[in-house]
Design a protein around this motif. Structure first.
Motif, PDB file in Angstrom:
ATOM      1  N   ASN A  88       0.802  -1.222   0.000  1.00 15.57           N
ATOM      2  CA  ASN A  88       0.000   0.000   0.000  1.00 15.57           C
ATOM      3  C   ASN A  88       0.836   1.273   0.000  1.00 15.57           C
ATOM      4  O   ASN A  88       0.324   2.347   0.314  1.00 15.57           O
ATOM      5  N   LYS A  89       2.101   1.160  -0.338  1.00 16.44           N
ATOM      6  CA  LYS A  89       2.980   2.330  -0.328  1.00 16.44           C
ATOM      7  C   LYS A  89       3.649   2.505  -1.683  1.00 16.44           C
ATOM      8  O   LYS A  89       4.866   2.604  -1.790  1.00 16.44           O
ATOM      9  N   VAL A  90       2.826   2.562  -2.704  1.00 18.24           N
ATOM     10  CA  VAL A  90       3.328   2.680  -4.064  1.00 18.24           C
ATOM     11  C   VAL A  90       3.423   4.156  -4.445  1.00 18.24           C
ATOM     12  O   VAL A  90       2.471   4.914  -4.270  1.00 18.24           O
ATOM     13  N   LEU A  91       4.568   4.546  -4.950  1.00 17.28           N
ATOM     14  CA  LEU A  91       4.786   5.911  -5.412  1.00 17.28           C
ATOM     15  C   LEU A  91       4.570   5.946  -6.919  1.00 17.28           C
ATOM     16  O   LEU A  91       5.078   5.083  -7.648  1.00 17.28           O
ATOM     17  N   SER A  92       3.802   6.935  -7.373  1.00 19.45           N
ATOM     18  CA  SER A  92       3.596   7.093  -8.815  1.00 19.45           C
ATOM     19  C   SER A  92       3.538   8.577  -9.154  1.00 19.45           C
ATOM     20  O   SER A  92       2.985   9.377  -8.398  1.00 19.45           O
ATOM     21  N   ILE A  93       4.120   8.928 -10.303  1.00 19.77           N
ATOM     22  CA  ILE A  93       4.056  10.284 -10.838  1.00 19.77           C
ATOM     23  C   ILE A  93       3.588  10.180 -12.279  1.00 19.77           C
ATOM     24  O   ILE A  93       4.097   9.357 -13.049  1.00 19.77           O
ATOM     25  N   TRP A  94       2.603  11.017 -12.622  1.00 21.29           N
ATOM     26  CA  TRP A  94       2.067  11.033 -13.990  1.00 21.29           C
ATOM     27  C   TRP A  94       2.002  12.478 -14.467  1.00 21.29           C
ATOM     28  O   TRP A  94       1.523  13.357 -13.743  1.00 21.29           O
ATOM     29  N   GLU A  95       2.499  12.707 -15.665  1.00 17.43           N
ATOM     30  CA  GLU A  95       2.444  14.023 -16.288  1.00 17.43           C
ATOM     31  C   GLU A  95       1.474  13.932 -17.469  1.00 17.43           C
ATOM     32  O   GLU A  95       1.843  13.440 -18.542  1.00 17.43           O
ATOM     33  N   PRO A  96       0.214  14.369 -17.272  1.00 19.89           N
ATOM     34  CA  PRO A  96      -0.799  14.205 -18.322  1.00 19.89           C
ATOM     35  C   PRO A  96      -0.425  14.828 -19.668  1.00 19.89           C
ATOM     36  O   PRO A  96      -0.734  14.248 -20.713  1.00 19.89           O
ATOM     37  N   ALA A  97       0.243  15.963 -19.673  1.00 20.15           N
ATOM     38  CA  ALA A  97       0.556  16.627 -20.945  1.00 20.15           C
ATOM     39  C   ALA A  97       1.477  15.793 -21.825  1.00 20.15           C
ATOM     40  O   ALA A  97       1.280  15.703 -23.033  1.00 20.15           O
ATOM     41  N   SER A  98       2.474  15.161 -21.222  1.00 21.82           N
ATOM     42  CA  SER A  98       3.434  14.365 -22.009  1.00 21.82           C
ATOM     43  C   SER A  98       3.090  12.879 -22.002  1.00 21.82           C
ATOM     44  O   SER A  98       3.563  12.129 -22.846  1.00 21.82           O
ATOM     45  N   GLY A  99       2.315  12.463 -21.004  1.00 26.31           N
ATOM     46  CA  GLY A  99       1.975  11.054 -20.865  1.00 26.31           C
ATOM     47  C   GLY A  99       2.971  10.270 -20.034  1.00 26.31           C
ATOM     48  O   GLY A  99       2.741   9.103 -19.718  1.00 26.31           O
ATOM     49  N   LYS A 100       4.097  10.868 -19.661  1.00 29.57           N
ATOM     50  CA  LYS A 100       5.110  10.149 -18.884  1.00 29.57           C
ATOM     51  C   LYS A 100       4.525   9.705 -17.542  1.00 29.57           C
ATOM     52  O   LYS A 100       3.847  10.467 -16.859  1.00 29.57           O
ATOM     53  N   ILE A 101       4.795   8.449 -17.194  1.00 28.65           N
ATOM     54  CA  ILE A 101       4.305   7.896 -15.938  1.00 28.65           C
ATOM     55  C   ILE A 101       5.383   7.000 -15.335  1.00 28.65           C
ATOM     56  O   ILE A 101       6.105   6.323 -16.076  1.00 28.65           O
ATOM     57  N   GLU A 102       5.488   7.049 -14.019  1.00 27.97           N
ATOM     58  CA  GLU A 102       6.467   6.212 -13.320  1.00 27.97           C
ATOM     59  C   GLU A 102       5.837   5.630 -12.058  1.00 27.97           C
ATOM     60  O   GLU A 102       5.006   6.271 -11.421  1.00 27.97           O
ATOM     61  N   PHE A 103       6.267   4.426 -11.730  1.00 31.10           N
ATOM     62  CA  PHE A 103       5.872   3.755 -10.491  1.00 31.10           C
ATOM     63  C   PHE A 103       7.129   3.237  -9.815  1.00 31.10           C
ATOM     64  O   PHE A 103       8.052   2.784 -10.478  1.00 31.10           O
ATOM     65  N   SER A 104       7.133   3.270  -8.493  1.00 32.24           N
ATOM     66  CA  SER A 104       8.222   2.701  -7.715  1.00 32.24           C
ATOM     67  C   SER A 104       7.616   2.027  -6.497  1.00 32.24           C
ATOM     68  O   SER A 104       6.752   2.598  -5.824  1.00 32.24           O
TER      69      SER A 104
END
Length: 183
Positions: A46-62
């Motif tokens: 339950n401690k998943v980090l995610s960043i999403w940039e809607p304009a470029s579509g870039k997404i990351e999960f750790s």
């Protein structure tokens, strides 16, 4: 006419500010499931980090591998020490792109079915994956979910022959991001 112009200006300003926004969460969850005739295994983090940039579509999960919790302590110990070797490979990381991300309006309530593609690194091995996902907009709140399968062999995760019948070679992974927030 003034109201119409003001309304259009407000929509453009809102869309422009969202277009430059990065969204993040530290409270996403990832669950994996292994089903066999002998035993079902489920673990959740339950401690998943995610960043999403809607304009470029870039997404990351750790996700920290030691953050997965199992029903049985012995399963958790074996998972971390013998299978994913959490001390040696502490994180699983995904870096990719939400296709057509810039076409998703963050102001219109809608379930958006998207395709996400990128590189999943786990157990020191990186593979390209392509998965369907859903990004939901509800009253300007953004959530996301996805489900896919990975083969243990693709990430060189070895299962000892003694317990090989207890663990499926294909693991189902489910991702749930209940709320992305502006960064």
């Amino acid at each position: 006419m003034k109201r119409l112009c003001m309304g259009l200006l407000m929509v453009l300003v809102c869309n422009a500010s969202f277009a430059q926004t990065k969204l993040f969460t530290k409270t996403g969850s990832i669950t994996f499931f292994s089903k066999t005739n002998v035993e079902n295994i489920t673990a959740k983090n339950n401690k998943v980090l995610s960043i999403w940039e809607p304009a470029s579509g870039k997404i990351e999960f750790s996700v920290l591998m030691k953050g997965f919790e199992f029903e049985k302590a012995l399963m958790q110990e074996h998972f971390n020490e013998n299978y994913v070797e959490s001390d040696k490979y502490p994180k699983a990381i995904f870096k990719g792109t939400v296709e057509n991300s810039n076409s998703i309006s963050l102001t219109i309530n809608k379930n958006n079915t998207v395709n996400v593609s990128g590189a999943l690194t786990m157990h020191g091995i990186t593979n390209q994956i392509n998965i369907p996902a859903t990004i939901t907009i509800n009253n300007a709140l953004v959530s996301a979910s996805a489900s896919f399968e990975v083969l243990l062999a693709d990430y060189k995760i070895k299962i000892p022959s003694l317990v090989a019948d207890n663990i499926n070679k294909k693991i189902k992974i489910s991702i749930n991001i209940p709320l992305y927030k502006s960064l």
